[in-house]
Design a protein around this motif. Structure first.
Motif, PDB file in Angstrom:
ATOM      1  N   LEU A  56       0.831  -1.203   0.000  1.00 19.62           N
ATOM      2  CA  LEU A  56       0.000   0.000   0.000  1.00 19.62           C
ATOM      3  C   LEU A  56       0.867   1.256   0.000  1.00 19.62           C
ATOM      4  O   LEU A  56       0.585   2.213  -0.735  1.00 19.62           O
ATOM      5  CB  LEU A  56      -0.962   0.022   1.192  1.00 19.62           C
ATOM      6  N   ALA A  57       1.916   1.261   0.797  1.00 21.02           N
ATOM      7  CA  ALA A  57       2.816   2.424   0.805  1.00 21.02           C
ATOM      8  C   ALA A  57       3.375   2.664  -0.600  1.00 21.02           C
ATOM      9  O   ALA A  57       3.423   3.806  -1.072  1.00 21.02           O
ATOM     10  CB  ALA A  57       3.937   2.226   1.820  1.00 21.02           C
ATOM     11  N   ASP A  58       3.769   1.597  -1.277  1.00 22.36           N
ATOM     12  CA  ASP A  58       4.257   1.736  -2.658  1.00 22.36           C
ATOM     13  C   ASP A  58       3.152   2.240  -3.582  1.00 22.36           C
ATOM     14  O   ASP A  58       3.379   3.120  -4.409  1.00 22.36           O
ATOM     15  CB  ASP A  58       4.778   0.390  -3.188  1.00 22.36           C
ATOM     16  N   GLU A  59       1.953   1.667  -3.430  1.00 19.57           N
ATOM     17  CA  GLU A  59       0.817   2.031  -4.285  1.00 19.57           C
ATOM     18  C   GLU A  59       0.493   3.526  -4.203  1.00 19.57           C
ATOM     19  O   GLU A  59       0.190   4.157  -5.211  1.00 19.57           O
ATOM     20  CB  GLU A  59      -0.410   1.197  -3.901  1.00 19.57           C
ATOM     21  N   ILE A  60       0.527   4.092  -3.000  1.00 20.01           N
ATOM     22  CA  ILE A  60       0.171   5.510  -2.833  1.00 20.01           C
ATOM     23  C   ILE A  60       1.410   6.411  -2.798  1.00 20.01           C
ATOM     24  O   ILE A  60       1.326   7.587  -2.456  1.00 20.01           O
ATOM     25  CB  ILE A  60      -0.742   5.733  -1.611  1.00 20.01           C
ATOM     26  N   LYS A  61       2.550   5.824  -3.158  1.00 17.31           N
ATOM     27  CA  LYS A  61       3.814   6.561  -3.305  1.00 17.31           C
ATOM     28  C   LYS A  61       4.238   7.259  -2.003  1.00 17.31           C
ATOM     29  O   LYS A  61       4.587   8.437  -1.996  1.00 17.31           O
ATOM     30  CB  LYS A  61       3.729   7.539  -4.468  1.00 17.31           C
ATOM     31  N   MET A  62       4.211   6.482  -0.933  1.00 18.86           N
ATOM     32  CA  MET A  62       4.649   6.976   0.368  1.00 18.86           C
ATOM     33  C   MET A  62       5.922   6.241   0.779  1.00 18.86           C
ATOM     34  O   MET A  62       6.052   5.036   0.520  1.00 18.86           O
ATOM     35  CB  MET A  62       3.577   6.749   1.439  1.00 18.86           C
ATOM     36  N   LYS A  63       6.826   6.948   1.404  1.00 19.77           N
ATOM     37  CA  LYS A  63       8.074   6.344   1.868  1.00 19.77           C
ATOM     38  C   LYS A  63       7.867   5.787   3.275  1.00 19.77           C
ATOM     39  O   LYS A  63       7.534   6.517   4.198  1.00 19.77           O
ATOM     40  CB  LYS A  63       9.206   7.366   1.854  1.00 19.77           C
ATOM     41  N   ARG A  64       8.064   4.470   3.415  1.00 27.85           N
ATOM     42  CA  ARG A  64       7.908   3.834   4.712  1.00 27.85           C
ATOM     43  C   ARG A  64       9.046   4.228   5.650  1.00 27.85           C
ATOM     44  O   ARG A  64      10.169   4.452   5.219  1.00 27.85           O
ATOM     45  CB  ARG A  64       7.895   2.301   4.554  1.00 27.85           C
ATOM     46  N   TYR A  65       8.718   4.317   6.911  1.00 29.80           N
ATOM     47  CA  TYR A  65       9.706   4.589   7.947  1.00 29.80           C
ATOM     48  C   TYR A  65       9.746   3.357   8.842  1.00 29.80           C
ATOM     49  O   TYR A  65       8.867   3.149   9.672  1.00 29.80           O
ATOM     50  CB  TYR A  65       9.300   5.840   8.738  1.00 29.80           C
ATOM     51  N   GLY A  66      10.696   2.487   8.593  1.00 28.16           N
ATOM     52  CA  GLY A  66      10.784   1.240   9.342  1.00 28.16           C
ATOM     53  C   GLY A  66       9.867   0.175   8.775  1.00 28.16           C
ATOM     54  O   GLY A  66       9.198   0.366   7.765  1.00 28.16           O
ATOM     55  N   ASP A  67       9.869  -0.956   9.452  1.00 28.24           N
ATOM     56  CA  ASP A  67       9.050  -2.090   9.039  1.00 28.24           C
ATOM     57  C   ASP A  67       7.656  -1.999   9.644  1.00 28.24           C
ATOM     58  O   ASP A  67       7.470  -1.373  10.688  1.00 28.24           O
ATOM     59  CB  ASP A  67       9.706  -3.402   9.477  1.00 28.24           C
ATOM     60  N   PRO A  68       6.684  -2.679   9.026  1.00 30.72           N
ATOM     61  CA  PRO A  68       5.344  -2.715   9.603  1.00 30.72           C
ATOM     62  C   PRO A  68       5.369  -3.436  10.958  1.00 30.72           C
ATOM     63  O   PRO A  68       6.122  -4.392  11.146  1.00 30.72           O
ATOM     64  CB  PRO A  68       4.521  -3.532   8.601  1.00 30.72           C
ATOM     65  N   ILE A  69       4.540  -2.959  11.863  1.00 29.56           N
ATOM     66  CA  ILE A  69       4.332  -3.624  13.149  1.00 29.56           C
ATOM     67  C   ILE A  69       2.981  -4.315  13.048  1.00 29.56           C
ATOM     68  O   ILE A  69       1.966  -3.658  12.812  1.00 29.56           O
ATOM     69  CB  ILE A  69       4.339  -2.614  14.307  1.00 29.56           C
TER      70      ILE A  69
END
Length: 141
Positions: A56-69
Motif C-alpha cells: 500500500l505504501a508503494d501504491e500511494i507513493k509513500m516512503k515507509r519509515y521502518g518495518d510494519p508492526i
C-alpha cells in the motif's frame, strides 16, 4: 473538520479531492476504510497483512519509515485479530483485522496527498472484501 462518506453519497472524485487539497493548502488527508466479508485467509495472515502495508505504501507513493508492526491480540472473539501500524514519512497507515467476522478497518493519514477512492478500492481488492464503506476528511486548523 468536514467528513465525506461513501455511505451518504457525499464523495468527490479523486481529481476533485486533490485539486481542493492543493488549492486550499490543507495540512493532511485522512481516509477510513471499513471492509466486510473479507477473505478469511487474508485477514488472518500476519504475512499477508505485513505485505499489504508495504504494498500500500508503494501504491500511494509513500516512503515507509521502518518495518510494519503487526501484532495479534484481543480477549474477546469480536475484536480478536491482528493490528497493524506502518509509519510513513508523512504520517501512518494503521488497521485492525477482526478474524471472527472477516472484517477489516484501515486508516491512512498523510500530509502528502493521495487518491482516496483509488486507495480504498485497492484495499478492498487486496483483502478480497465483498463490502466496503469509506470516508475521508481534510485535516487542518
Amino acid at each position: 473538520m468536514e467528513i465525506m462518506s461513501s455511505k451518504n453519497g457525499n464523495l468527490a472524485s479523486d481529481e476533485e479531492i486533490m485539486k481542493r487539497y492543493d488549492k486550499e493548502k490543507k495540512w493532511g488527508l485522512a481516509i477510513c476504510i471499513d471492509l466486510g466479508e473479507c477473505d478469511h485467509a487474508k485477514v488472518s495472515s500476519k504475512e499477508h497483512i505485513t505485505k499489504f502495508a508495504i504494498d500500500l505504501a508503494d501504491e500511494i507513493k509513500m516512503k515507509r519509515y521502518g518495518d510494519p508492526i503487526v501484532v495479534f491480540f484481543g480477549a474477546e472473539p469480536k475484536v480478536q485479530g491482528y493490528s497493524l501500524v506502518q509509519l510513513i514519512e508523512t504520517s501512518q497507515i494503521s488497521g485492525h483485522f477482526a478474524e471472527d467476522t472477516n472484517r477489516a478497518f484501515i486508516d491512512v493519514f498523510s500530509c502528502k496527498g493521495f487518491p482516496a477512492k483509488k486507495t480504498a478500492e485497492y484495499v478492498k481488492k487486496y483483502f478480497g472484501a465483498k463490502k466496503m464503506e469509506f470516508s475521508f476528511c481534510f485535516r487542518d486548523i
